[in-house]
Scaffold this active site. Sequence first.
Site, PDB file in Angstrom:
ATOM      1  N   GLU A   1      32.909 -27.198 -45.028  1.00 61.55           N
ATOM      2  CA  GLU A   1      33.419 -28.563 -44.840  1.00 61.55           C
ATOM      3  C   GLU A   1      33.228 -29.344 -46.126  1.00 61.55           C
ATOM      4  O   GLU A   1      32.197 -29.167 -46.780  1.00 61.55           O
ATOM      5  CB  GLU A   1      32.675 -29.220 -43.666  1.00 61.55           C
ATOM      6  CG  GLU A   1      32.954 -28.484 -42.363  1.00 61.55           C
ATOM      7  CD  GLU A   1      32.078 -28.971 -41.199  1.00 61.55           C
ATOM      8  OE1 GLU A   1      31.361 -29.966 -41.357  1.00 61.55           O
ATOM      9  OE2 GLU A   1      32.133 -28.330 -40.141  1.00 61.55           O
TER      10      GLU A   1
ATOM     11  N   ASP B   1      36.500 -28.416 -34.557  1.00 63.30           N
ATOM     12  CA  ASP B   1      35.937 -29.631 -35.160  1.00 63.30           C
ATOM     13  C   ASP B   1      35.017 -29.279 -36.327  1.00 63.30           C
ATOM     14  O   ASP B   1      34.598 -30.163 -37.064  1.00 63.30           O
ATOM     15  CB  ASP B   1      35.140 -30.403 -34.088  1.00 63.30           C
ATOM     16  CG  ASP B   1      34.615 -31.742 -34.592  1.00 63.30           C
ATOM     17  OD1 ASP B   1      35.370 -32.441 -35.299  1.00 63.30           O
ATOM     18  OD2 ASP B   1      33.452 -32.096 -34.292  1.00 63.30           O
TER      19      ASP B   1
ATOM     20  N   ARG C   1      29.115 -25.226 -34.804  1.00 61.35           N
ATOM     21  CA  ARG C   1      29.060 -25.146 -36.269  1.00 61.35           C
ATOM     22  C   ARG C   1      30.025 -24.063 -36.715  1.00 61.35           C
ATOM     23  O   ARG C   1      30.152 -23.009 -36.047  1.00 61.35           O
ATOM     24  CB  ARG C   1      27.651 -24.753 -36.740  1.00 61.35           C
ATOM     25  CG  ARG C   1      26.614 -25.839 -36.644  1.00 61.35           C
ATOM     26  CD  ARG C   1      26.833 -26.958 -37.667  1.00 61.35           C
ATOM     27  NE  ARG C   1      25.794 -27.957 -37.592  1.00 61.35           N
ATOM     28  CZ  ARG C   1      25.855 -29.081 -36.875  1.00 61.35           C
ATOM     29  NH1 ARG C   1      26.936 -29.370 -36.163  1.00 61.35           N
ATOM     30  NH2 ARG C   1      24.854 -29.947 -36.885  1.00 61.35           N
TER      31      ARG C   1
ATOM     32  N   SER D   1      24.348 -17.096 -22.856  1.00 58.48           N
ATOM     33  CA  SER D   1      23.261 -17.700 -23.643  1.00 58.48           C
ATOM     34  C   SER D   1      22.171 -16.641 -23.761  1.00 58.48           C
ATOM     35  O   SER D   1      22.297 -15.560 -23.175  1.00 58.48           O
ATOM     36  CB  SER D   1      22.737 -18.976 -22.991  1.00 58.48           C
ATOM     37  OG  SER D   1      22.176 -18.670 -21.755  1.00 58.48           O
ATOM     38  N   ARG D   2      21.112 -16.964 -24.515  1.00 57.55           N
ATOM     39  CA  ARG D   2      20.045 -15.979 -24.742  1.00 57.55           C
ATOM     40  C   ARG D   2      19.521 -15.408 -23.424  1.00 57.55           C
ATOM     41  O   ARG D   2      19.281 -14.240 -23.274  1.00 57.55           O
ATOM     42  CB  ARG D   2      18.883 -16.656 -25.474  1.00 57.55           C
ATOM     43  CG  ARG D   2      18.771 -16.213 -26.899  1.00 57.55           C
ATOM     44  CD  ARG D   2      17.747 -17.038 -27.611  1.00 57.55           C
ATOM     45  NE  ARG D   2      17.986 -18.459 -27.383  1.00 57.55           N
ATOM     46  CZ  ARG D   2      17.291 -19.421 -27.936  1.00 57.55           C
ATOM     47  NH1 ARG D   2      16.309 -19.155 -28.743  1.00 57.55           N
ATOM     48  NH2 ARG D   2      17.574 -20.681 -27.703  1.00 57.55           N
TER      49      ARG D   2
ATOM     50  N   GLY E   1      23.332 -25.373 -23.176  1.00 55.84           N
ATOM     51  CA  GLY E   1      22.291 -26.383 -23.387  1.00 55.84           C
ATOM     52  C   GLY E   1      22.812 -27.722 -22.879  1.00 55.84           C
ATOM     53  O   GLY E   1      23.664 -27.780 -21.996  1.00 55.84           O
TER      54      GLY E   1
ATOM     55  N   HIS F   1      35.076 -32.751 -38.232  1.00 55.62           N
ATOM     56  CA  HIS F   1      33.679 -32.817 -37.768  1.00 55.62           C
ATOM     57  C   HIS F   1      33.299 -34.225 -37.292  1.00 55.62           C
ATOM     58  O   HIS F   1      32.483 -34.916 -37.914  1.00 55.62           O
ATOM     59  CB  HIS F   1      32.726 -32.341 -38.874  1.00 55.62           C
ATOM     60  CG  HIS F   1      31.363 -31.976 -38.355  1.00 55.62           C
ATOM     61  ND1 HIS F   1      30.541 -31.064 -38.972  1.00 55.62           N
ATOM     62  CD2 HIS F   1      30.671 -32.397 -37.258  1.00 55.62           C
ATOM     63  CE1 HIS F   1      29.406 -30.963 -38.295  1.00 55.62           C
ATOM     64  NE2 HIS F   1      29.472 -31.765 -37.240  1.00 55.62           N
TER      65      HIS F   1
HETATM   66  C1  8YV Z   1      27.498 -34.954 -36.941  1.00 58.70           C
HETATM   67  C2  8YV Z   1      26.693 -33.119 -35.544  1.00 58.70           C
HETATM   68  O1  8YV Z   1      26.272 -34.742 -37.514  1.00 58.70           O
HETATM   69  O2  8YV Z   1      24.867 -34.078 -34.421  1.00 58.70           O
HETATM   70  C3  8YV Z   1      25.304 -33.104 -35.011  1.00 58.70           C
HETATM   71  O3  8YV Z   1      24.633 -32.081 -35.189  1.00 58.70           O
HETATM   72  O4  8YV Z   1      27.167 -32.158 -36.020  1.00 58.70           O
HETATM   73  C4  8YV Z   1      27.480 -34.357 -35.532  1.00 58.70           C
HETATM   74  O5  8YV Z   1      27.005 -35.251 -34.640  1.00 58.70           O
HETATM   75  C5  8YV Z   1      27.792 -36.392 -36.901  1.00 58.70           C
HETATM   76  O6  8YV Z   1      29.120 -36.512 -36.646  1.00 58.70           O
HETATM   77  C6  8YV Z   1      27.365 -37.112 -38.160  1.00 58.70           C
HETATM   78  O7  8YV Z   1      28.392 -37.228 -39.056  1.00 58.70           O
END
Ligand code: 8YV
Length: 314
Positions: A262, A257, A233, A175-176, A154, A280
């Site tokens: 978390e 990350d 994620r 990817s899909r 993406g 993150h």
């Molecule tokens: C975090 C993210 O949300 O945009 C996203 O989906 O995972 C990151 O950008 C951002 O660091 C807020 O803390």
Amino acid sequence: MGTLGVLMTFPMLPYLEEELAKRFNLFRLWQSPTTKQEFLRQNSHSIRAVVTSSRVGAGSDMIEGLPKLEIVSTFSVGFDSIDLRKCRERGIRVTNTPDVLTDDVADLAIGLILSTLRRICVLDRYVRSGFWKTGHSELASKFSGKSVGIVGLGRIGSAIAKRAEAFSCPISYFSRSEKPNSKYKYYPSIIELAANSQVLVIACSLTEETRHIVNREVIEALGPKGVLVNIGRGPIVDEPELVSALLEGRLGGAGLDVFDNEPEPPKQLFGLDNVVLLPHIGSETHETCKVMADLVIRNLEAHVLNKPLLTPVV
Ligand code: 8YV
């Protein structure tokens, strides 16, 4: 706009909080004198908007507890922690912050690749602890020219590919479906992609389809010399499988990350030198967070003025 009741779920950024407070009737969930549930119950008829992020999201309980809710504006590109089905059912709009954070997240993916392969964090500790004077450090691994596989081509995946190209890396992706205009090699199976990559980067979003898509077989295919980087994620990867592969040397290394739970990444990884762990922070730069905050606000303003939303999800 002062009449729009906006609930901020946690203190994401002082600038965002200040700008929201200037424009709207701001409710700060973390400052509730009672429990969060009680606070929501007391203010449920005043709150028409929720500002949240991927960390807290907006689950079904929150949405159900807010009968006047019209819009959820998330300070993130990902919306996996928002109950979109419930939002659709209730006609609640949802916006996110795409594009503006693409560069930062892609930069960080390259940073994780380099710091894992070149052992940057380990060697930083080596210098600080005075070992340089007395010892020899182990050799690291080269990044330039390594084959890079990207899961999810993406916006962010494409930006990572572009950067990796500058390191003369052959790029392929899963990817899909195949991207008709892409010059990169497409693998219709993630296992095949992993088997043909020295570095595998997770850049897809978390959906029911991608949950645990990086399982034991994929990790085995990447192998004891392979490196996994995850800026997507945590739950896209089967984390217990990742941890055991790293502990047993069945995977070469990882730059992460994001995690399942978390802010509590698996402690078993703390002693491993072939792993780089970040809290993150994909989009967390001054520059990008300011633009993300502005986008959250502009979406809320557009909603109040009955204008088209800038970055709608629903
Ligand atoms: C975090 C993210 O949300 O945009 C996203 O989906 O995972 C990151 O950008 C951002 O660091 C807020 O803390």
